[in-house]
Design a protein around this motif. Structure first.
Motif, short mmCIF file in Angstrom:
data_model
loop_
_atom_site.label_atom_id
_atom_site.label_comp_id
_atom_site.label_asym_id
_atom_site.label_seq_id
_atom_site.Cartn_x
_atom_site.Cartn_y
_atom_site.Cartn_z
N TYR A 117 0.72 -1.24 -0.11
CA TYR A 117 -0.14 0.10 -0.03
C TYR A 117 1.17 1.19 -0.01
CZ TYR A 117 -4.66 2.30 0.64
OH TYR A 117 -5.62 2.90 0.36
N LEU A 118 0.54 2.29 -0.63
CA LEU A 118 1.22 3.57 -0.60
C LEU A 118 0.23 4.62 -0.50
CD1 LEU A 118 3.66 5.24 -1.05
CD2 LEU A 118 3.23 5.22 -3.78
N VAL A 119 0.51 5.60 0.41
CA VAL A 119 0.04 6.78 0.52
C VAL A 119 1.01 7.85 0.34
CG1 VAL A 119 -1.31 8.39 2.17
CG2 VAL A 119 -1.88 5.90 2.20
N HIS A 120 0.66 8.74 -0.63
CA HIS A 120 1.78 9.64 -1.23
C HIS A 120 1.20 11.16 -1.29
CE1 HIS A 120 4.79 11.46 -4.06
NE2 HIS A 120 5.59 10.97 -3.10
N THR A 121 1.44 11.98 -0.57
CA THR A 121 0.94 13.33 -0.46
C THR A 121 1.80 14.50 -0.28
OG1 THR A 121 0.52 12.96 2.25
CG2 THR A 121 -1.14 12.27 0.50
N GLY A 122 1.47 15.61 -0.63
CA GLY A 122 2.07 16.95 -0.14
C GLY A 122 2.92 17.33 -1.12
N GLU A 123 3.27 16.95 -2.38
CA GLU A 123 3.93 17.51 -3.09
C GLU A 123 3.18 18.76 -3.83
OE1 GLU A 123 6.58 13.55 -5.00
OE2 GLU A 123 4.99 14.34 -5.98
N PRO A 124 4.14 19.97 -4.01
CA PRO A 124 3.33 20.94 -4.52
C PRO A 124 2.72 20.89 -5.84
CG PRO A 124 5.86 21.16 -4.56
CD PRO A 124 5.36 20.02 -3.64
N GLU A 125 1.98 21.80 -5.94
CA GLU A 125 1.06 21.72 -7.39
C GLU A 125 2.04 21.79 -8.64
OE1 GLU A 125 -2.53 23.97 -9.87
OE2 GLU A 125 -2.16 24.36 -7.73
N GLY A 126 2.09 20.97 -9.63
CA GLY A 126 3.01 21.20 -10.68
C GLY A 126 4.23 20.42 -10.51
N PHE A 127 4.48 19.69 -9.47
CA PHE A 127 5.67 19.21 -9.05
C PHE A 127 5.92 18.09 -10.24
CE2 PHE A 127 8.10 15.45 -7.23
CZ PHE A 127 8.98 16.20 -6.78
N GLU A 128 4.87 17.49 -10.35
CA GLU A 128 4.60 16.13 -11.29
C GLU A 128 5.10 16.42 -12.85
OE1 GLU A 128 0.46 17.54 -11.12
OE2 GLU A 128 2.13 17.53 -9.86
N HIS A 129 5.17 17.85 -13.36
CA HIS A 129 5.31 18.02 -14.40
C HIS A 129 7.04 18.53 -14.61
CE1 HIS A 129 1.32 17.32 -15.35
NE2 HIS A 129 1.01 18.42 -14.44
N HIS A 130 7.65 18.72 -13.38
CA HIS A 130 8.88 19.52 -13.44
C HIS A 130 9.80 18.41 -13.74
CE1 HIS A 130 11.63 22.72 -12.13
NE2 HIS A 130 12.21 21.75 -12.19
N LEU A 131 10.72 18.69 -14.81
CA LEU A 131 11.87 17.94 -14.89
C LEU A 131 12.95 18.16 -14.21
CD1 LEU A 131 12.30 17.97 -18.98
CD2 LEU A 131 11.74 15.95 -17.66
N ILE A 132 13.55 17.34 -13.45
CA ILE A 132 14.67 17.13 -12.41
C ILE A 132 16.07 16.92 -13.07
CG2 ILE A 132 15.57 16.84 -10.04
CD1 ILE A 132 12.51 16.25 -9.34
N GLY A 133 16.89 17.71 -13.33
CA GLY A 133 18.22 17.24 -14.15
C GLY A 133 17.93 17.19 -15.41
N GLY A 134 16.90 17.43 -15.89
CA GLY A 134 16.46 17.59 -17.40
C GLY A 134 15.95 16.25 -18.08
N HIS A 135 15.78 15.17 -17.16
CA HIS A 135 15.62 13.94 -17.71
C HIS A 135 14.52 13.26 -16.79
CE1 HIS A 135 16.21 10.97 -20.84
NE2 HIS A 135 16.73 9.90 -19.97
N PHE A 136 14.45 13.76 -15.36
CA PHE A 136 13.60 12.88 -14.45
C PHE A 136 12.25 13.75 -14.14
CE2 PHE A 136 12.40 11.45 -10.41
CZ PHE A 136 12.53 10.05 -10.14
N THR A 137 11.17 12.88 -14.69
CA THR A 137 9.89 13.99 -14.37
C THR A 137 9.63 13.67 -12.69
OG1 THR A 137 9.29 13.46 -16.60
CG2 THR A 137 7.60 14.26 -15.15
N GLY A 138 8.88 14.82 -12.18
CA GLY A 138 8.58 14.68 -10.83
C GLY A 138 7.57 13.60 -10.54
N SER A 139 6.98 13.42 -11.47
CA SER A 139 5.86 12.31 -11.23
C SER A 139 6.31 10.58 -10.92
CB SER A 139 4.92 12.11 -12.45
OG SER A 139 5.69 11.88 -13.71
N LEU A 140 7.72 10.86 -11.49
CA LEU A 140 8.32 9.47 -11.29
C LEU A 140 8.68 9.21 -9.80
CD1 LEU A 140 10.84 9.54 -14.30
CD2 LEU A 140 8.53 8.17 -13.95
N VAL A 141 8.78 10.05 -9.04
CA VAL A 141 8.85 10.03 -7.56
C VAL A 141 7.95 8.94 -6.97
CG1 VAL A 141 9.10 10.95 -5.19
CG2 VAL A 141 10.37 11.97 -7.27
#
Length: 201
Positions: A117-141
């Protein structure tokens, strides 16, 4: 506990090839080459802060997207954790950690429950769309935690309590998860057998 808590797993699909080895009773040594640099950074943080020795070699269709490689490595990591835990006799079972990284703050709670089971909350709005390091999308966390939890049989709660920089937020999450997992997998000399009233995890 005398048995070695180690595992070696592979996975090969049309999208990626993964080879992974781990030792739950290590010192946090790691080598990670997934062709996704920021994910390598997160796997290194996981190994260091969970005191798990980890070697990962992976290749995949990252020219399309990092998604398949991150997902498949996370699946294999979860499978290896499950194998290495064995019957879970003598473990603490639960872990809780609160980890800052500059302005970011994340909390993780892990139960080696056998109930994914996973409960995952609290990331700021838009985080999932951000490219971290130019290659890793925030949604992948979230996706990585989901694949690890479901394949390792873990109940995992991760919440972001604060943060502005996407790199800091993601790293705080992985470090919090690692620290909580470190507590949960630890052998407790006071625990006799399986730490569950059901007698199995």
């Amino acid at each position: 506990m005398s048995a070695s808590r180690t595992a070696s797993r592979t996975r090969s699909t049309s999208e990626s090839t993964v080879e992974l080895e781990l030792n739950l009773d290590g010192t946090g040594q790691s080598r990670s080459d997934t062709s996704v640099p920021f994910f390598d950074h997160m796997l290194t943080a996981f190994a260091k802060h969970s005191l798990t020795d980890l070697t990962v070699r992976a290749s995949g269709d990252t020219h399309i997207d990092a998604h398949h490689t991150v997902e498949d490595v996370s699946i294999v990591l979860g499978q290896a954790i499950l194998e290495a835990l064995g019957d879970k006799s003598g473990i603490s079972r639960y872990g809780d950690a609160l980890v800052p990284l500059d302005e970011a703050l994340a909390q993780a709670v892990v139960d080696i429950s056998g109930r994914p089971y996973l409960v995952h909350t609290g990331e700021p709005e838009g985080f999932e769309h951000h490219l971290i390091g130019g290659h890793f999308t925030g949604s992948l966390v979230r996706h990585a935690f989901e694949a690890i939890a479901f394949n390792a049989g873990l109940t995992v709660h991760v919440r972001v309590l604060g943060g502005r920089d996407p790199h800091h937020i993601a790293e705080a999450e992985f470090k919090a998860f690692a620290r909580a997992f470190r507590q949960a997998k630890a052998v407790d000399p006071l625990v006799d057998g399986i730490p569950s009233t059901k007698g199995a995890l």
